[in-house]
Write a protein that holds these residues in place. Structure first.
Motif, short mmCIF file in Angstrom:
data_model
loop_
_atom_site.label_atom_id
_atom_site.label_comp_id
_atom_site.label_asym_id
_atom_site.label_seq_id
_atom_site.Cartn_x
_atom_site.Cartn_y
_atom_site.Cartn_z
N ALA A 164 0.80 -1.52 0.28
CA ALA A 164 0.10 -0.33 0.04
C ALA A 164 0.49 1.06 0.11
CB ALA A 164 -0.81 -0.17 1.44
N CYS A 165 0.66 2.06 -0.09
CA CYS A 165 1.34 3.46 0.00
C CYS A 165 0.49 4.62 0.02
CB CYS A 165 1.41 4.36 -1.97
SG CYS A 165 -0.95 3.93 -2.19
N ALA A 166 1.26 5.29 0.34
CA ALA A 166 1.24 6.78 0.87
C ALA A 166 -0.43 7.25 1.20
CB ALA A 166 1.85 7.94 1.14
N PRO A 167 -0.57 7.78 2.15
CA PRO A 167 -2.29 8.37 1.96
C PRO A 167 -1.90 9.26 0.78
CG PRO A 167 -1.14 8.83 4.42
CD PRO A 167 -0.42 7.92 3.81
N GLY A 168 -2.73 9.64 -0.18
CA GLY A 168 -2.99 10.52 -0.77
C GLY A 168 -2.52 10.76 -2.20
N SER A 169 -1.30 9.40 -1.36
CA SER A 169 -0.11 9.78 -3.01
C SER A 169 -0.81 8.09 -4.10
CB SER A 169 1.22 9.06 -2.47
OG SER A 169 1.06 7.85 -2.00
N ARG A 171 -15.96 16.09 3.03
CA ARG A 171 -14.22 15.88 2.46
C ARG A 171 -13.62 14.58 2.25
NH1 ARG A 171 -8.95 17.75 4.76
NH2 ARG A 171 -10.51 19.62 6.26
N LEU A 172 -14.66 13.60 2.33
CA LEU A 172 -14.01 11.96 1.87
C LEU A 172 -14.79 11.90 0.82
CD1 LEU A 172 -15.44 10.15 5.89
CD2 LEU A 172 -12.87 10.17 4.54
N LEU A 195 -14.63 13.48 -1.37
CA LEU A 195 -13.95 14.21 -2.89
C LEU A 195 -12.98 13.45 -3.04
CD1 LEU A 195 -14.34 18.04 -2.08
CD2 LEU A 195 -15.33 17.03 -3.97
N SER A 196 -12.02 13.06 -1.46
CA SER A 196 -11.45 12.45 -2.08
C SER A 196 -11.41 11.09 -2.70
CB SER A 196 -9.86 12.14 -0.23
OG SER A 196 -10.92 12.11 0.15
N GLN A 209 -9.23 24.65 0.90
CA GLN A 209 -8.58 22.98 0.65
C GLN A 209 -8.93 22.14 -0.72
OE1 GLN A 209 -8.16 20.72 3.85
NE2 GLN A 209 -7.59 22.16 6.08
N TYR A 210 -9.98 22.63 -0.70
CA TYR A 210 -10.30 21.75 -1.54
C TYR A 210 -9.27 21.70 -3.31
CZ TYR A 210 -13.79 20.34 1.14
OH TYR A 210 -14.90 19.97 2.40
N LYS A 267 -6.75 23.21 -3.56
CA LYS A 267 -5.29 23.01 -3.39
C LYS A 267 -4.73 21.67 -3.84
CE LYS A 267 -1.70 22.98 -0.07
NZ LYS A 267 -1.83 22.74 1.40
N ALA A 268 -6.23 21.18 -2.99
CA ALA A 268 -6.25 19.43 -3.68
C ALA A 268 -6.74 18.64 -4.90
CB ALA A 268 -6.55 18.84 -2.81
N MET A 322 -9.81 19.31 -6.06
CA MET A 322 -10.96 18.82 -6.39
C MET A 322 -11.55 19.35 -6.82
SD MET A 322 -10.05 16.19 -4.64
CE MET A 322 -8.85 15.19 -3.56
N ARG A 333 -3.37 0.78 8.61
CA ARG A 333 -3.54 1.48 7.95
C ARG A 333 -3.30 3.15 8.20
NH1 ARG A 333 -2.03 2.83 2.87
NH2 ARG A 333 -4.31 3.77 2.03
N GLN A 371 -0.19 3.63 9.90
CA GLN A 371 0.68 3.85 8.66
C GLN A 371 0.49 5.18 9.05
OE1 GLN A 371 -0.63 2.72 5.23
NE2 GLN A 371 1.74 3.28 3.61
N PHE A 372 -0.96 5.61 8.71
CA PHE A 372 -1.56 7.71 8.45
C PHE A 372 -0.68 8.27 9.37
CE2 PHE A 372 -5.41 6.94 6.47
CZ PHE A 372 -4.69 5.95 5.23
N TYR A 400 2.51 10.16 8.78
CA TYR A 400 2.79 11.15 7.96
C TYR A 400 1.54 12.37 7.84
CZ TYR A 400 3.62 7.81 4.10
OH TYR A 400 4.69 6.95 3.89
N TRP A 438 -1.06 14.83 6.95
CA TRP A 438 -1.82 14.99 5.67
C TRP A 438 -3.66 15.66 5.70
CZ3 TRP A 438 -5.37 9.75 4.22
CH2 TRP A 438 -6.02 10.45 3.36
N LEU A 480 -6.66 15.17 1.99
CA LEU A 480 -7.15 15.38 0.66
C LEU A 480 -5.61 15.52 0.17
CD1 LEU A 480 -9.35 18.73 0.17
CD2 LEU A 480 -10.04 16.82 0.35
N GLY A 481 -5.01 16.57 -0.48
CA GLY A 481 -4.04 16.26 -0.59
C GLY A 481 -2.69 15.21 -0.74
N GLN A 482 -1.70 15.44 -1.20
CA GLN A 482 -0.41 14.80 -1.12
C GLN A 482 0.04 15.02 0.49
OE1 GLN A 482 0.74 13.77 -3.99
NE2 GLN A 482 2.27 11.83 -2.43
N ALA A 483 0.24 13.15 0.87
CA ALA A 483 0.99 13.22 1.89
C ALA A 483 1.88 13.85 2.03
CB ALA A 483 0.97 11.98 2.92
#
Lengths: 452, 323
Positions: free
Chosen positions: A23-28, A99-100, A102-103, A122-123, A125-126, A128, B61, B64-65, B68, B70, B73-76
């Motif tokens: 699994a990858c880092a959150p949001g990436s 928030r959930l 949208l992501s 924030q939205y 910036k991300a 969204m 998870r 893991q979070f 970071y 975070w 929404l965006g990049q962590a």
């Protein structure tokens, strides 16, 4: 401990470690949505084929609910190929789930995303939300609305500055925080609606002296005190300074006028001008208590007008908070209802834009009046009925004319509701002096500015 | 993780005697020759899958979070352990953990003490309509915490029953004790705690009542022949006989205190000021309100570790080493 369990735990841990590594880092997840508006814009909704438009809104209260239901019905009647799937939640529930959503992979097409650094910025910036500028060129929203209102829904693409950059939403209704008063009680006290802060102070003292609750106030949620503080701040400080402060382009919460406003709030509380144990009273109970007769005055938004109009009939009045000097133009907090925005993953942005255009059209302003709301723009052919709604409408027109609307303070930072609202509760309870409260606000503010 | 879950379910269902037999069976199962040990795992596979998907995976998870920064929404960005250090260095969060300690007192210690008194009384004398009282006292346990919160909001409100009664007392010449309970900086936390006590008593009492019934009558008779009074009898017979039940009650109620979110969310939202902030509420607040997902997860993980430590600690303390 039996070996069986130990071995099992080891196996589970190993399996988890493997999965986590995968699994990858959150949001990436690498799919930051393309937040650029399409180059070619189509306004021909009928040609779009069969479309289901998912719309998330927070229009759950009486008049607002009626208003949006009516508008949706008319839009569907106009374009039979479009079906609107409406999902409505209360304001705070929507904030939390948006928030959930949208992501996630398939967000709704149109959402009501709140203004401010905690939400819209924030939205944006991300990536969204979809910038609406290319649609604006077709539909002319910036021309339709005064600059002050479109500024509230504009953010720079990096999410760092509200008030400039692209347009990310259009609002339907207007709202301001004003002063409600009980006409019957004022008459009994022999007091006129105040024309200046000095007169207002006098009226409060008179009310207190005659055993009335001068101001109905419930502050369990921390937010109400922030609104009341904002009204006082608009009286003490220059409106331009307030705007700059909230949007992060200058000034400090510890500036003298801002501390003065806090001092005034503390004084009022100390003199017993508020509902007893205000920190224990729910915000929603404030208009209920006021309608029951507990309170001569009440600060509150125009969103309560339709309910108070039903309950109190001609016993209730509404006015813009009085200016410091009689006759001077006054300012108060407010702006517009939550903006309707298009998510960047929407599959039908053209239809979504047509929908937003429809629900903010002159026709929609008429519907707003019909359902007892305060439209952001003057309705072309309808007049508000009921004395209170007329007064609300007059106040809105007056403020729009003299550019007297300042932004809500909780836009300032994502954590402001707690970081300033909590100390304000202490101020109301008489546990913290005004300067300490404003310092707490400034600490949170500068920490956010630095991070931005 | 697995041990706790294994331990908790049988206990809460059949009070105390279950774990010992379950463990014995378990040992016999894995040890006896000819038993297909590997196949046994296959039977647990469906349950393990569900457990893994909905419990272990989110837990991992979350852990893991927590490493970071975070906003959800965006990049962590990698944070290392800074979220954990923030958990302890942020005075508001540290305060939240302090409040938790106070609440454990109200949620766990107080209900157990009160339940002991009730049970001691019930075990000595025959009370008519015992089932009725037992049901009434257990009832709070059944009601959803959200409903409890709303009900108590009214009970504590400015013109609610508590203040009405205090108003009468005031009229009788006592000092004025009326307050806006949930909105008062001094009393909000104890007021929340009192609700927890109210909810907890029933659970502790039902556990203890079940335990008392399994203490041999002869012990009481012997104690009485030796001339023991009610206090002596309680400390010499009832209390030692209820050690396991006490451990269960303490564990369950403490965990209830640690994960106390719904009551705070509905009744006070952590206010006034920070007076009733608890870590479980902050997990939610930071994650969903202020967009600090990493920090929220770090608090969550800290709470989970705390819950494990408390569970282990209570077992050691009350059941003794062999348990």
């Amino acid at each position: 401990m039996p070996t069986l369990t130990r071995r099992g735990a080891a196996a589970a841990a190993a399996a988890l470690a493997t999965l986590l590594a995968a699994a990858c880092a959150p949001g990436s997840s690498g799919d930051k949505p393309e937040s650029k508006a399409p180059a070619a814009v189509s306004t021909d909704v009928a040609k779009a084929g069969n479309v289901t438009l998912t719309v998330w809104d927070q229009e759950v209260q009486g008049g607002q609910k009626k208003q949006i239901e009516e508008l949706n019905k008319r839009f569907e009647a106009k374009y039979p190929n479009v079906k609107i799937k409406r999902v409505s939640r209360s304001f705070s529930d929507l904030q939390k789930t948006l928030r959930l959503a949208l992501s996630g992979g398939s967000p709704p097409d149109v959402v009501e995303a709140n203004q401010g650094y905690a939400s819209m910025a924030q939205y944006v910036k991300a990536g969204m939300l979809l910038p609406l500028d290319s649609y604006d060129q077709v539909y002319g929203w910036r021309k339709r609305y005064p600059k002050g209102l479109t500024d509230l829904n504009s953010v720079t693409q990096d999410g760092k500055l509200i008030g400039s950059g692209n347009l990310y939403g259009v609002s339907l209704n207007g709202e301001i925080v004003g002063l409600y008063y009980n006409k019957e009680k004022l008459a009994k006290l022999g007091v006129q609606p105040p024309k200046s802060w000095a007169e207002f102070d006098q009226a409060l003292a008179t009310a207190k002296g005659k055993g009335e609750v001068p101001i109905a106030f419930g502050n369990l949620e921390k937010l109400p005190a922030m609104q009341l503080y904002g009204v006082l701040q608009d009286g003490a400080a220059d409106k331009e300074a307030v705007r700059k402060l909230v949007f992060g382009s200058g000034g400090s919460w510890t500036d003298a006028p801002n501390v003065q406003a806090a001092q005034k709030l503390a004084d009022w509380s100390k003199k017993g001008y508020f509902t007893k144990d205000a920190n224990a009273v729910k915000w929603d109970d404030t208009p209920v208590n006021f309608a029951k007769g507990d309170g001569v005055f009440m600060f509150g938004g125009t969103w309560w007008a339709s309910e108070l109009n039903d309950k109190m009939k001609d016993k209730v009045g509404f006015m813009v908070p009085p200016p410091t000097q009689a006759g001077a133009p006054s300012a108060t907090m407010g702006g517009e209802s939550l903006p309707w925005s298009i998510t960047s993953k929407s599959k039908n942005p053209d239809v979504a834009a047509a929908y937003i255009n429809f629900i903010t059209s002159p026709e929609a302003m008429d519907v707003s009046i019909e359902t007892g709301n305060l439209p952001a723009l003057a309705a072309p052919s309808k007049q508000p009925t009921g004395p209170l709604l007329k007064e609300v409408s007059t106040a809105w027109a007056e403020l729009s004319k003299n550019d007297g609307i300042t932004p809500y303070l909780d836009y300032a930072t994502p954590t402001f509701a707690d970081a300033f609202g909590g100390p304000l509760q202490e101020l109301v309870a008489g546990r913290k002096p005004a300067d300490a409260v404003m310092k707490a606000a400034q600490d949170d503010y500068s920490a956010f500015q630095k991070k931005k | 993780m697995t041990t706790v879950a294994r331990r908790k379910t049988p206990k809460s269902r059949h009070a105390a005697s279950a774990p010992r037999t379950a463990r014995r069976q378990g040992r016999a199962f894995s040890g006896s020759p000819g038993e297909p040990g590997r196949i046994g795992w296959l039977y647990t596979l469906p349950a393990l899958l569900v457990y893994g998907t909905f419990l272990l995976w989110p837990l991992a998870r979350g852990a893991q979070f927590s490493l970071y920064h975070w906003d959800g929404l965006g990049q962590a960005t990698w944070a290392g352990f800074s979220n954990y250090t923030a958990t302890w260095s942020d005075p508001s969060l540290r305060g939240a953990f302090g409040h938790l300690l106070v609440l454990i007192l109200f949620y766990s210690v107080l209900p157990c003490c009160i339940a002991f008194v009730l049970v001691a009384a019930m075990s000595r004398t025959k009370i008519r309509g015992l089932t009725f009282f037992r049901t009434v006292l257990f009832l709070p346990q059944v009601v959803a915490m959200v409903a409890v919160a709303v009900a108590w909001q009214w009970v504590y409100s400015a013109d609610g029953p508590v203040n009405t009664v205090l108003g009468w007392l005031h009229a009788l010449g006592l000092p004025d004790w009326r307050h806006g309970w949930f909105g008062d900086f001094t009393f909000a936390l104890p007021a929340v705690g009192a609700v927890g006590t109210w909810v907890g008593i029933g659970l502790a009492m039902v556990l203890f009542l079940a335990g008392v019934q399994k203490i041999p009558r002869e012990l009481y008779e012997a104690a009485r022949i030796d001339g023991a009074g009610p206090f002596r009898e309680f400390f010499a017979v009832t209390l030692p006989g209820l050690r396991r039940e006490l451990a269960v009650a303490l564990t369950l109620t403490t965990i209830m205190a640690i994960r106390n979110f719904d009551l705070i969310y509905m009744a006070t939202a952590g206010g006034p000021g920070d007076a009733t902030k608890v870590p479980a509420y902050e997990v939610y607040n930071r994650t969903f309100n202020t967009g600090e997902v990493g920090l929220g997860c770090a608090i969550g993980v800290t709470l989970a570790v705390l819950a494990f430590a408390v569970t282990a600690g209570v077992r050691r303390l009350v059941e003794g080493k062999d348990a």
